[in-house]
Design a protein around this motif. Sequence first.
Motif, PDB file in Angstrom:
ATOM      1  N   GLN A  98       1.974 -10.898  -1.758  1.00 52.87           N
ATOM      2  CA  GLN A  98       1.204 -11.093  -2.982  1.00 52.87           C
ATOM      3  C   GLN A  98      -0.176 -11.687  -2.694  1.00 52.87           C
ATOM      4  OE1 GLN A  98       2.847  -8.919  -4.595  1.00 52.87           O
ATOM      5  NE2 GLN A  98       2.754 -10.052  -6.517  1.00 52.87           N
ATOM      6  N   LEU A  99      -0.272 -12.568  -1.716  1.00 56.32           N
ATOM      7  CA  LEU A  99      -1.590 -13.115  -1.339  1.00 56.32           C
ATOM      8  C   LEU A  99      -2.505 -12.005  -0.816  1.00 56.32           C
ATOM      9  CD1 LEU A  99      -0.558 -16.456   0.398  1.00 56.32           C
ATOM     10  CD2 LEU A  99      -1.870 -16.224  -1.727  1.00 56.32           C
ATOM     11  N   VAL A 100      -1.967 -11.135   0.025  1.00 56.72           N
ATOM     12  CA  VAL A 100      -2.748 -10.004   0.538  1.00 56.72           C
ATOM     13  C   VAL A 100      -3.150  -9.095  -0.629  1.00 56.72           C
ATOM     14  CG1 VAL A 100      -2.674  -7.942   2.010  1.00 56.72           C
ATOM     15  CG2 VAL A 100      -1.704 -10.099   2.836  1.00 56.72           C
ATOM     16  N   LEU A 101      -2.213  -8.822  -1.520  1.00 54.18           N
ATOM     17  CA  LEU A 101      -2.486  -7.980  -2.684  1.00 54.18           C
ATOM     18  C   LEU A 101      -3.620  -8.558  -3.535  1.00 54.18           C
ATOM     19  CD1 LEU A 101      -1.685  -5.625  -4.621  1.00 54.18           C
ATOM     20  CD2 LEU A 101      -0.119  -7.244  -5.693  1.00 54.18           C
TER      21      LEU A 101
ATOM     22  N   TRP B   6      -4.292   3.961   1.880  1.00 53.65           N
ATOM     23  CA  TRP B   6      -4.415   2.749   2.683  1.00 53.65           C
ATOM     24  C   TRP B   6      -3.017   2.182   2.916  1.00 53.65           C
ATOM     25  CZ3 TRP B   6      -8.977  -0.989   2.359  1.00 53.65           C
ATOM     26  CH2 TRP B   6     -10.175  -0.304   2.129  1.00 53.65           C
ATOM     27  N   ILE B   7      -2.709   1.889   4.167  1.00 57.48           N
ATOM     28  CA  ILE B   7      -1.470   1.206   4.516  1.00 57.48           C
ATOM     29  C   ILE B   7      -1.859  -0.134   5.142  1.00 57.48           C
ATOM     30  CG2 ILE B   7       0.616   1.236   5.923  1.00 57.48           C
ATOM     31  CD1 ILE B   7       0.495   4.306   5.801  1.00 57.48           C
ATOM     32  N   VAL B   8      -1.481  -1.197   4.451  1.00 61.86           N
ATOM     33  CA  VAL B   8      -1.781  -2.558   4.913  1.00 61.86           C
ATOM     34  C   VAL B   8      -0.478  -3.132   5.445  1.00 61.86           C
ATOM     35  CG1 VAL B   8      -2.646  -4.827   4.257  1.00 61.86           C
ATOM     36  CG2 VAL B   8      -3.581  -2.782   3.151  1.00 61.86           C
ATOM     37  N   ASP B   9      -0.489  -3.536   6.710  1.00 62.47           N
ATOM     38  CA  ASP B   9       0.705  -4.078   7.345  1.00 62.47           C
ATOM     39  C   ASP B   9       0.455  -5.541   7.722  1.00 62.47           C
ATOM     40  OD1 ASP B   9       2.882  -4.781   8.907  1.00 62.47           O
ATOM     41  OD2 ASP B   9       2.927  -2.884   9.999  1.00 62.47           O
ATOM     42  N   PRO B  10       0.850  -6.486   6.847  1.00 60.20           N
ATOM     43  CA  PRO B  10       0.606  -7.897   7.138  1.00 60.20           C
ATOM     44  C   PRO B  10       1.304  -8.376   8.401  1.00 60.20           C
ATOM     45  CG  PRO B  10       1.200  -7.603   4.831  1.00 60.20           C
ATOM     46  CD  PRO B  10       1.456  -6.296   5.524  1.00 60.20           C
ATOM     47  N   GLU B  11       2.476  -7.826   8.692  1.00 66.06           N
ATOM     48  CA  GLU B  11       3.236  -8.234   9.879  1.00 66.06           C
ATOM     49  C   GLU B  11       2.504  -7.840  11.162  1.00 66.06           C
ATOM     50  OE1 GLU B  11       6.400 -10.268  11.405  1.00 66.06           O
ATOM     51  OE2 GLU B  11       6.189  -9.850   9.279  1.00 66.06           O
ATOM     52  N   ASP B  12       2.022  -6.604  11.217  1.00 65.79           N
ATOM     53  CA  ASP B  12       1.302  -6.086  12.384  1.00 65.79           C
ATOM     54  C   ASP B  12      -0.190  -6.421  12.331  1.00 65.79           C
ATOM     55  OD1 ASP B  12       1.418  -4.658  14.843  1.00 65.79           O
ATOM     56  OD2 ASP B  12       0.543  -2.908  13.851  1.00 65.79           O
TER      57      ASP B  12
ATOM     58  N   VAL C 179      -3.042   2.264  -2.339  1.00 65.37           N
ATOM     59  CA  VAL C 179      -2.831   1.216  -1.338  1.00 65.37           C
ATOM     60  C   VAL C 179      -1.369   0.804  -1.402  1.00 65.37           C
ATOM     61  CG1 VAL C 179      -3.379  -1.141  -0.605  1.00 65.37           C
ATOM     62  CG2 VAL C 179      -5.180   0.306  -1.582  1.00 65.37           C
ATOM     63  N   GLU C 180      -0.721   0.796  -0.247  1.00 64.15           N
ATOM     64  CA  GLU C 180       0.625   0.240  -0.119  1.00 64.15           C
ATOM     65  C   GLU C 180       0.559  -0.885   0.904  1.00 64.15           C
ATOM     66  OE1 GLU C 180       3.134   0.790  -1.979  1.00 64.15           O
ATOM     67  OE2 GLU C 180       3.222   2.915  -2.544  1.00 64.15           O
ATOM     68  N   ILE C 181       1.076  -2.046   0.517  1.00 65.93           N
ATOM     69  CA  ILE C 181       1.179  -3.190   1.413  1.00 65.93           C
ATOM     70  C   ILE C 181       2.624  -3.233   1.884  1.00 65.93           C
ATOM     71  CG2 ILE C 181       0.939  -5.697   1.634  1.00 65.93           C
ATOM     72  CD1 ILE C 181      -1.101  -5.442  -0.772  1.00 65.93           C
ATOM     73  N   LEU C 182       2.828  -3.079   3.171  1.00 66.41           N
ATOM     74  CA  LEU C 182       4.181  -2.970   3.711  1.00 66.41           C
ATOM     75  C   LEU C 182       4.937  -4.289   3.616  1.00 66.41           C
ATOM     76  CD1 LEU C 182       3.619  -0.866   6.958  1.00 66.41           C
ATOM     77  CD2 LEU C 182       3.997  -0.073   4.606  1.00 66.41           C
ATOM     78  N   SER C 183       6.220  -4.163   3.338  1.00 63.06           N
ATOM     79  CA  SER C 183       7.141  -5.284   3.428  1.00 63.06           C
ATOM     80  C   SER C 183       8.424  -4.719   4.040  1.00 63.06           C
ATOM     81  CB  SER C 183       7.388  -5.904   2.052  1.00 63.06           C
ATOM     82  OG  SER C 183       7.925  -4.965   1.168  1.00 63.06           O
ATOM     83  N   PRO C 184       9.257  -5.575   4.607  1.00 67.55           N
ATOM     84  CA  PRO C 184      10.451  -5.056   5.290  1.00 67.55           C
ATOM     85  C   PRO C 184      11.310  -4.147   4.411  1.00 67.55           C
ATOM     86  CG  PRO C 184      10.138  -7.367   5.832  1.00 67.55           C
ATOM     87  CD  PRO C 184       9.118  -7.030   4.777  1.00 67.55           C
ATOM     88  N   SER C 185      11.392  -4.431   3.119  1.00 67.84           N
ATOM     89  CA  SER C 185      12.283  -3.637   2.258  1.00 67.84           C
ATOM     90  C   SER C 185      11.670  -2.313   1.813  1.00 67.84           C
ATOM     91  CB  SER C 185      12.692  -4.455   1.026  1.00 67.84           C
ATOM     92  OG  SER C 185      11.560  -4.761   0.251  1.00 67.84           O
ATOM     93  N   THR C 186      10.348  -2.148   1.953  1.00 68.11           N
ATOM     94  CA  THR C 186       9.714  -0.923   1.455  1.00 68.11           C
ATOM     95  C   THR C 186       9.020  -0.101   2.532  1.00 68.11           C
ATOM     96  OG1 THR C 186       7.611  -2.027   0.946  1.00 68.11           O
ATOM     97  CG2 THR C 186       9.292  -1.993  -0.800  1.00 68.11           C
ATOM     98  N   ALA C 187       8.885  -0.633   3.724  1.00 69.76           N
ATOM     99  CA  ALA C 187       8.089   0.032   4.763  1.00 69.76           C
ATOM    100  C   ALA C 187       8.567   1.454   5.049  1.00 69.76           C
ATOM    101  CB  ALA C 187       8.085  -0.791   6.050  1.00 69.76           C
ATOM    102  N   TYR C 188       9.872   1.657   5.140  1.00 71.86           N
ATOM    103  CA  TYR C 188      10.386   2.996   5.427  1.00 71.86           C
ATOM    104  C   TYR C 188       9.875   3.996   4.391  1.00 71.86           C
ATOM    105  CZ  TYR C 188      13.517   6.984   5.423  1.00 71.86           C
ATOM    106  OH  TYR C 188      14.016   8.258   5.404  1.00 71.86           O
ATOM    107  N   TYR C 189       9.982   3.655   3.131  1.00 75.40           N
ATOM    108  CA  TYR C 189       9.553   4.562   2.064  1.00 75.40           C
ATOM    109  C   TYR C 189       8.043   4.762   2.079  1.00 75.40           C
ATOM    110  CZ  TYR C 189      14.289   4.026   0.399  1.00 75.40           C
ATOM    111  OH  TYR C 189      15.659   4.034   0.314  1.00 75.40           O
ATOM    112  N   ASP C 190       7.292   3.666   2.257  1.00 79.56           N
ATOM    113  CA  ASP C 190       5.824   3.755   2.244  1.00 79.56           C
ATOM    114  C   ASP C 190       5.295   4.611   3.394  1.00 79.56           C
ATOM    115  OD1 ASP C 190       5.830   2.056   0.047  1.00 79.56           O
ATOM    116  OD2 ASP C 190       5.401   0.262   1.226  1.00 79.56           O
ATOM    117  N   LEU C 191       5.944   4.492   4.549  1.00 75.97           N
ATOM    118  CA  LEU C 191       5.473   5.202   5.745  1.00 75.97           C
ATOM    119  C   LEU C 191       6.033   6.614   5.892  1.00 75.97           C
ATOM    120  CD1 LEU C 191       5.734   2.282   8.324  1.00 75.97           C
ATOM    121  CD2 LEU C 191       3.641   3.254   7.349  1.00 75.97           C
TER     122      LEU C 191
END
Length: 190
Positions: free
Chosen positions: A46-49, A139-145, A111-123
């Motif tokens: 949410q902070l990234v968003l 845009w794919i934003v990956d806060p983890e990577d 824009v999709e911001i990846l999270s562990p529960s949605t990354a598979y679907y977004d990617l």
Amino acid sequence: MNPTSIEIPPKELYTYEDYARLPEGAPYQLIGGKLVMTPSPSTFHQLVLVRLLGHFLNYQAKENRGTVLVSPVDVYFNHEETFQPDIIFISRERTHIIEHNKINGAPDLVVEILSPSTAYYDLRKKYRVYERYGVKEYWIVDPEDETVEIYLNKDGRFILHQQVRRQGVVTSAILDGFKVEVAELLVQMP
């Protein structure tokens, strides 16, 4: 019957009509005819968003080139695909796709911001639908990577336009003059 407790009977494939019967705010997206529960995003997500949305809103205030919307908003592609991207942009020329209950067709930019529960679907699944239905820029934003990737749709196929990890500026190809410093987006939690 309480409208917040509407139950959808189990089915092999769900349609937009089934999805539209869910109560407002139900944590689901319709992906490949499946009702996919998407839990609340993390605080960091949410902070990234909020940071990225701020850039889009500032740009919009100066340039007035279209409409910026933030999740949850339904984006309808077909009777088995209705997503809730994190951020969308729709150009002024295409505001006719904005309907009362949904966006009826592909936004210009997603824009999709990846999270562990949605990354598979977004990617995977959502990526292919965005590509097929003509999203111009994804845009794919990956806060983890700590990366931001921007894909452009060329002849119905996404090609990687830009990828920045940790530091550097990403620039939109369809929003003239729109750019964001990646390190500013991905600053760790306060």
